[in-house]
Design a protein around this motif. Structure first.
Motif, mmCIF file in Angstrom:
data_model
loop_
_atom_site.group_PDB
_atom_site.id
_atom_site.type_symbol
_atom_site.label_atom_id
_atom_site.label_comp_id
_atom_site.label_asym_id
_atom_site.label_seq_id
_atom_site.Cartn_x
_atom_site.Cartn_y
_atom_site.Cartn_z
ATOM 1 N N CYS A 315 0.827 -1.216 0.000
ATOM 2 C CA CYS A 315 0.000 0.000 0.000
ATOM 3 C C CYS A 315 0.859 1.263 0.000
ATOM 4 N N LYS A 316 2.000 1.189 0.669
ATOM 5 C CA LYS A 316 2.872 2.363 0.783
ATOM 6 C C LYS A 316 3.521 2.745 -0.546
ATOM 7 N N VAL A 317 3.477 1.812 -1.523
ATOM 8 C CA VAL A 317 4.038 2.101 -2.847
ATOM 9 C C VAL A 317 3.172 3.116 -3.579
ATOM 10 N N PHE A 318 1.856 3.088 -3.302
ATOM 11 C CA PHE A 318 0.951 4.020 -3.967
ATOM 12 C C PHE A 318 1.186 5.436 -3.444
ATOM 13 N N GLY A 319 1.155 6.394 -4.350
ATOM 14 C CA GLY A 319 1.529 7.764 -4.000
ATOM 15 C C GLY A 319 0.472 8.548 -3.261
ATOM 16 N N THR A 320 -0.821 8.213 -3.482
ATOM 17 C CA THR A 320 -1.889 9.028 -2.883
ATOM 18 C C THR A 320 -2.847 8.155 -2.078
ATOM 19 N N GLN A 321 -3.590 8.806 -1.187
ATOM 20 C CA GLN A 321 -4.594 8.114 -0.377
ATOM 21 C C GLN A 321 -5.687 7.526 -1.270
ATOM 22 N N GLN A 322 -6.028 8.246 -2.334
ATOM 23 C CA GLN A 322 -7.065 7.776 -3.257
ATOM 24 C C GLN A 322 -6.643 6.470 -3.941
ATOM 25 N N GLU A 323 -5.375 6.395 -4.346
ATOM 26 C CA GLU A 323 -4.860 5.166 -4.976
ATOM 27 C C GLU A 323 -4.891 4.002 -4.002
ATOM 28 N N ARG A 324 -4.545 4.271 -2.756
ATOM 29 C CA ARG A 324 -4.564 3.206 -1.738
ATOM 30 C C ARG A 324 -5.985 2.703 -1.508
#
Length: 385
Positions: A315-324
């Protein structure tokens, strides 16, 4: 005596080359009853280790090229040392003895000398041409040759080394001359699962049914070896690309087998492979992998909190909260879709002894429950709660 006197060394080399010396030293009783069961403890194996040491000392004063020429002259008389020389290769210890002999002979040689040994073996066995035949033909179309190449690579080049860096060196010699897709083919031939009946490479095992840890262990160990820092010629991207090519042989693997291979390959490779999907925007594929990660943990009795922590790390690989959030929604959707697919299979297929759909459904429902239980524990134990 050979090491301190050139004259005595010459006499010994002459004796070894003589008919009497060859008969005494180059034993060829590789097919005796019970030998394959003994394997690493067979007396003939110890004989060839000792012979490797004798050859090492007798040829010490010669240049590497001359040493190899002399050794080839001797061992070429033993048909079971040849890649296609034995009529019953699966019941023969010849190649394994040859590997033990070469390991003792070349122990301590530098990489340049060992590279010459590999070239010598390729020239004497025509290994590159045989490999080319295999990687350019349909998987399983040359089953006997696949088996012989596998036995030669494992028994002569790879299985005797105690240090991982040595095994990585020889495995790299085998793989590096070929394009990535051919490297994957060769890796499967050498380390993939085989038939319990005749020992031939089982190409369809990963695509037609659920595999087990034993079938995947050889491939996973090889991948870990190449990913290791001691395998100097390989980058993380190389290994991930190799896994990508491997898991579509002969066509796309069942995702459960793909995930089981990643788990057996270790945390670093598993995370790197999944993170690469996140970086490349393959969120739906990644979400399905997480669902099957939970399923394999449930089936193979791994700690479910490991799967949750792996998802957390990804999850930490995704850049934004929306992507997560989108990724987590895809994970939940994946669990639902897979459960519905299995339920449909159970309803339409009926129940019989060979139908695994119902058992898979049972495992998946339990996997989802245990996966979410670990998430709840994690949430309730967080400082903000």
């Amino acid at each position: 005596m050979s090491m301190v006197s050139k004259a005595i060394s010459g006499h010994l080399s002459g004796y070894i080359s003589s008919p009497a010396g060859s008969r005494r030293l180059l034993r060829q009783d590789f097919h005796c009853a019970g030998l394959m069961e003994l394997r690493k403890d067979a007396p003939i194996l110890e004989h060839y280790r000792a012979l490797g040491l004798l050859f090492k000392r007798c040829t010490l004063l010669l240049p590497t090229r001359e040493r190899l020429k002399y050794i080839h002259k001797m061992v070429s008389e033993v048909s079971c040392f040849k890649l296609c020389g034995c009529l019953s290769p699966t019941q023969c210890l010849g190649l394994f003895c040859y590997g033990a002999f070469l390991k003792i002979l070349t122990a301590g040689w530098d990489e340049l000398e060992c590279h010459r040994v590999y070239i010598f073996l390729c020239d004497s066995t025509n290994l590159p041409r045989k490999v080319q035949t295999l990687v350019n033909s349909k998987p399983g179309s040359s089953r006997k040759l696949e088996l012989r190449v596998r036995l030669f690579c494992r028994n002569v080049l790879l299985d005797h080394w105690t240090h991982r860096s040595d095994t990585a060196f020889w495995l790299s010699r085998l793989l590096k001359p070929w394009p990535m897709v051919n490297q994957a083919r060769l890796l499967y031939i050498v380390f993939g699962p085989v038939s319990a009946i005749d020992g031939h490479v089982a190409w369809l095992k990963m695509t037609e049914g659920m595999s087990d840890e034993i079938s995947l262990k050889g491939l996973a160990d090889a991948i870990k070896l190449l990913y290791d820092t001691e395998a100097k010629e390989w980058t993380a991207d190389d290994v991930i690309s190799l896994v990508d090519e491997l898991t579509v042989l002969p066509h796309e693997w069942l995702l459960e087998n793909n995930v089981r291979l990643l788990i057996l390959s270790g945390n670093s490779i598993c995370f790197t492979f999944m993170a690469s999907k996140a970086v490349n925007g393959r969120t739906v594929d990644l979400a399905r992998m997480v669902a099957f990660l939970a399923l394999v943990c449930e089936k193979d009795l791994y700690c479910m909190d490991w799967a949750v922590k792996m998802m957390q790390k990804v999850c930490k690989v995704f850049g934004t909260q929306q992507e997560r959030r989108s990724f987590l929604q895809n994970v939940e959707n994946s669990f639902a879709r897979i459960i519905m697919d299995l339920l449909q299979s159970v309803i339409s297929g009926g129940r019989n002894e060979e139908d695994s759909s119902f058992l898979n459904l049972f495992h998946l429902v339990n996997a989802q429950a245990n996966f979410h239980k670990e998430i709840l524990y994690l949430a309730l134990n967080s400082p903000s709660v």
